[in-house]
Design an enzyme around this catalytic site. Structure first.
Site, PDB file in Angstrom:
ATOM      1  CD  GLU A 157      12.976   0.712   9.616  1.00 15.46           C
ATOM      2  OE1 GLU A 157      13.439   1.744  10.143  1.00 15.46           O
ATOM      3  OE2 GLU A 157      13.649  -0.311   9.424  1.00 15.46           O
ATOM      4  CB  CYS A 197      12.944   9.034   8.710  1.00 18.48           C
ATOM      5  SG  CYS A 197      14.066   8.003   7.760  1.00 18.48           S
ATOM      6  CE  LYS A 256      -1.946   2.941   2.099  1.00 19.09           C
ATOM      7  NZ  LYS A 256      -1.723   4.376   1.795  1.00 19.09           N
ATOM      8  CD  GLU A 287       9.660  12.848  11.584  1.00 19.64           C
ATOM      9  OE1 GLU A 287       8.496  12.402  11.675  1.00 19.64           O
ATOM     10  OE2 GLU A 287      10.587  12.201  11.078  1.00 19.64           O
ATOM     11  N   GLY A 312       6.644   4.965   8.299  1.00 19.50           N
ATOM     12  CA  GLY A 312       5.816   6.161   8.334  1.00 19.50           C
ATOM     13  C   GLY A 312       5.961   6.850   9.674  1.00 19.50           C
ATOM     14  CB  SER A 313       3.944   9.482  11.243  1.00 15.50           C
ATOM     15  OG  SER A 313       2.678   8.869  11.238  1.00 15.50           O
ATOM     16  CB  THR A 314       6.018   8.069  15.977  1.00 16.86           C
ATOM     17  OG1 THR A 314       7.394   7.982  15.587  1.00 16.86           O
ATOM     18  CG2 THR A 314       5.840   7.456  17.347  1.00 16.86           C
ATOM     19  NE  ARG A 315      -1.091  10.879  12.894  1.00 16.63           N
ATOM     20  CZ  ARG A 315      -0.275  11.529  12.080  1.00 16.63           C
ATOM     21  NH1 ARG A 315       0.597  12.390  12.548  1.00 16.63           N
ATOM     22  NH2 ARG A 315      -0.321  11.332  10.776  1.00 16.63           N
ATOM     23  CB  THR A 316       0.675   5.854  10.981  1.00  8.84           C
ATOM     24  OG1 THR A 316       0.266   7.175  10.635  1.00  8.84           O
ATOM     25  CG2 THR A 316      -0.183   4.877  10.228  1.00  8.84           C
ATOM     26  N   GLY A 317       2.446   4.372  13.310  1.00  9.92           N
ATOM     27  CA  GLY A 317       3.102   3.150  13.803  1.00  9.92           C
ATOM     28  C   GLY A 317       2.410   2.613  15.058  1.00  9.92           C
TER      29      GLY A 317
END
Ligand code: NAD
Length: 498
Positions: free
Chosen positions: A265, A300, A189, A399, A242-247
Site C-alpha cells: 500500500e 497517502c 514493525k 508525493e 509506506g513509500s513507493t521507494r520502500t515498497g
C-alpha cells in the site's frame, strides 16, 4: 475531551514503554540497544525505544511460528476469535485518551483527530473483522456427481506487517484486523517515527485474550528490523504500507528470500478535478482545503493536485486561498487545533525543499510557503497553495507528504483526464461535476483505486482501500482484505457411485 492544560499535564506525566513485545512479554532489544524518540510537537524527549534488529526479529518470528503451528489461535473456532477481537476493540476505546495522547506526541497530529478519528477507526476495524470472521463461508465447486471439490481459505501462516507513521494506530489495525481474524500469527514493525501506540495496542490484545506469541511487535529502523523481517525465510507474507521507494524494496526482499507474498500500500498524488458545470464552488474549495490540509497533508490519499477548469480557476483559487488561514498550525494538544506538527525535522526539511522547488520552477505561491511556530522547537509548516503549476513540475509529480497543494488548469474534459492519469501513482481521484453523465464518464476513465464524485470525505471499513500503478497492489479494508491474508485451498473428494 479534556481541556488543553489537562492534556499538557498528562503529556508531561506520560512514560510510554518502547520495549519489544515478544511471546507476550516486554523485552529490551538484543544487546539492550535503544534510540531516543523526540516529539515533533516541541522537541521534548518522549522516551527510549528498543532498536530491534535481526536477533529480535528472529525471536519474534520463532514465537509467531510456534504459535501458528500449535494452533493456539488458528485452531480456535471463528466465534471465539470474534469475541476476543471485539473485546480488544472495547479495550482500545477504553484506553482512547492514552492512545490518542501517545500518537499526538509521537507524530504531531491534533489531539481532537487522534481522539475522534484515529482511535475510533482503529476500534471499528478490529471489531469489524472480528464480527466478519464467523459470517464468511467457503465454497463448493459445481462439479459432476462423482466428485466434490471444496474451496477453502486457510491463514497464510506467519505474516510480517510493516507500517508508516502517519496514522500509526489505524495503519496497524488495517493489517492486524484481517490477519488475526483469519487465524494468522503476526510480527508487526511500526515506524521508528511513531512506535509507541502499536506496542500499547499489542498489550491490549493480550489483555483481550489473544494468546502470547500470536502478535509480536518489534520496533526499530527500517533498514534493520524492517529489512530483517522482510528477508526472513520463515515469514509467509508481508503486508506493507509506506513509500513507493520502500515498497520496491519489499519486492526485492521477497525475490532474494522465500518469494513471500508482498502486498504493498504505497504513495499517491491524487487529482481533484473541478469542472465548470459544478455550481457550488464554495463547497468544492472547502472540501479540497479540508482534505489536503488534514493530518498536515501527511495522508497517502491527500488530493495534492487540484485540476481546475480554466474558466472558473481564478474564482476557485480565490475561494481556496480564503480557506487556508483557518488551517494555520497550532499547538496539537489544544482541543481546537486543526493542523499540527509534521512528523520530524527530516520531513520538515523535505516539505520546505519542495516549496522551494515549486518557486524555482516558476509556480506562484499564493498562500503559506514558510515554516511556522519555530520558537516552539516543533516542526510546523504553513498551509501552502501554488497556482500556475504545470503537471511536469516536481511539486506536481512527486508525493510531498505535507500541506502543499498544486493548482493545475485545464481546458477540456479530455485534457483533465489526461493530466489526472499522467502520474506514476493511482491511489485516489475526485470529479466535481453537476452533469451525471460526465461524472460517470470521467470516474470510469480515471486510473485510481478510489474515485470520489462531488465529495472527498466518505470512507468506511466496508470498502477496499488501495491503488493502481505504483500506488501498490494491496487492498486493505473490507472483506477483500481477507484475500491478502489467506491462501485458497482446493480439496477433491471422490464420491463412489451407488
Ligand atoms: P517509509 O517507506 O519510509 O516507511 C514505512 C515503513 O517501512 C516504516 O516502518 C519503515 O521503518 C519501514 N522501512 C523503511 N525502509 C525500510 C527498508 N529498507 N526495509 C524494510 N523496512 C523499511 O514510509 P513512511 O515515510 O513511513 O510513510 C509515508 C508513506 O506511506 C507515504 O508514501 C504514504 O503515501 C504512504 N502511505 C500509504 C498508505 C496506503 O494505504 N496506500 C497509507 C499510509 C501511508
Amino acid at each position: 475531551m479534556g481541556a488543553a492544560p489537562a492534556w499538557h499535564e498528562r503529556a508531561t506525566a506520560l512514560r510510554p514503554d518502547g520495549r519489544c513485545l515478544i511471546e507476550g512479554e516486554r523485552r529490551a532489544a538484543a544487546g539492550g540497544v535503544v534510540f531516543a524518540k523526540h516529539s515533533p510537537v516541541d522537541g521534548r524527549l518522549l522516551g527510549d525505544v528498543a532498536r530491534g534488529g535481526a536477533a529480535d526479529i528472529e525471536a519474534a518470528v520463532r514465537s509467531a511460528r510456534s504459535a501458528f503451528e500449535d494452533r493456539r489461535w488458528a485452531g480456535k473456532p471463528p466465534a471465539a476469535r470474534k469475541r476476543i477481537l471485539v473485546r480488544w476493540a472495547e479495550l482500545v476505546l477504553a484506553a482512547r485518551e492514552e492512545l490518542a495522547l501517545i500518537d499526538t506526541l509521537d507524530m504531531g497530529k491534533p489531539i481532537q483527530y487522534a481522539l475522534g478519528v484515529d482511535v475510533p477507526a482503529t476500534a471499528r476495524c478490529l471489531a469489524w473483522y472480528g464480527e466478519a470472521v464467523d459470517k464468511v463461508y467457503d465454497e463448493i465447486a459445481p462439479t459432476p456427481d462423482t466428485a466434490l471439490a471444496l474451496i477453502t481459505r486457510e491463514p497464510v501462516g506467519v505474516m510480517g506487517a510493516i507500517v508508516p507513521w502517519n496514522y500509526p494506530l489505524v495503519m496497524a489495525a488495517w493489517k492486524l484486523g484481517p490477519a488475526l481474524a483469519a487465524g494468522n500469527s503476526v510480527v508487526l514493525k511500526p515506524s521508528e517515527k511513531s512506535p509507541f501506540s502499536a506496542l500499547r495496542l499489542a498489550e491490549l490484545a493480550l489483555e483481550a485474550g489473544i494468546p502470547p506469541g500470536v502478535l509480536n511487535v518489534v520496533p526499530g529502523y527500517g533498514h534493520e528490523a524492517g529489512e530483517a523481517l522482510a528477508l526472513h525465510m520463515d515469514v509467509d507474507a508481508i503486508g506493507f504500507t509506506g513509500s513507493t521507494r520502500t515498497g520496491r524494496r519489499m519486492l526485492e526482499y521477497a525475490g532474494r528470500s522465500n518469494l513471500k507474498r508482498v502486498h504493498n500500500e504505497l504513495g499517491g498524488k491524487s487529482a481533484f478535478i473541478v469542472f465548470d458545470d459544478f455550481a457550488d464552488l464554495g463547497r468544492a474549495a472547502r472540501t479540497l482545503a479540508g482534505s489536503i490540509f488534514f493530518n498536515q497533508g501527511e495522508s497517502c490519499n491527500a488530493p495534492s493536485r487540484a485540476l481546475i477548469h480554466d474558466s472558473i480557476a481564478d474564482r476557485f483559487v480565490e475561494l481556496l486561498a480564503a480557506e487556508a488561514p483557518q488551517y494555520a498550525p497550532a499547538d496539537p494538544l489544544a482541543p481546537a487545533t486543526v493542523m499540527g506538527a509534521l512528523v520530524d525535522d527530516t520531513q520538515l526539511r523535505t516539505v520546505l525543499g519542495y516549496i522551494e522547488a515549486g518557486r524555482d520552477e516558476g509556480a506562484r505561491c499564493i498562500a503559506g510557503g514558510r515554516r511556522a511556530l519555530e520558537s516552539t522547537g516543533g516542526c510546523y509548516v504553513e498551509p501552502t497553495i501554488f497556482d500556475g503549476v504545470a503537471n511536469g513540475m516536481t511539486i506536481a509529480r512527486e508525493e510531498i507528504f505535507g500541506p502543499v497543494l498544486s493548482v493545475i488548469r485545464f481546458r477540456s474534459e479530455q485534457e483533465a483526464i489526461q493530466i489526472a492519469n499522467a502520474s506514476s501513482y493511482g491511489l485516489q481521484a475526485a470529479v466535481w461535476s453537476d452533469r451525471l453523465g460526465r461524472a460517470h464518464r470521467v470516474a470510469r476513465a480515471l486510473r485510481a483505486g478510489t474515485v470520489h464524485v462531488n465529495q472527498y470525505d466518505e470512507d468506511d471499513i466496508t470498502v477496499p482501500f488501495g491503488g493502481f500503478k505504483q500506488s501498490g497492489n494491496g487492498r486493505d479494508k473490507s472483506l477483500h482484505a481477507f484475500d491478502k491474508v489467506t491462501e485458497l485451498k482446493t480439496t477433491w473428494l471422490r464420491i463412489d457411485p451407488a
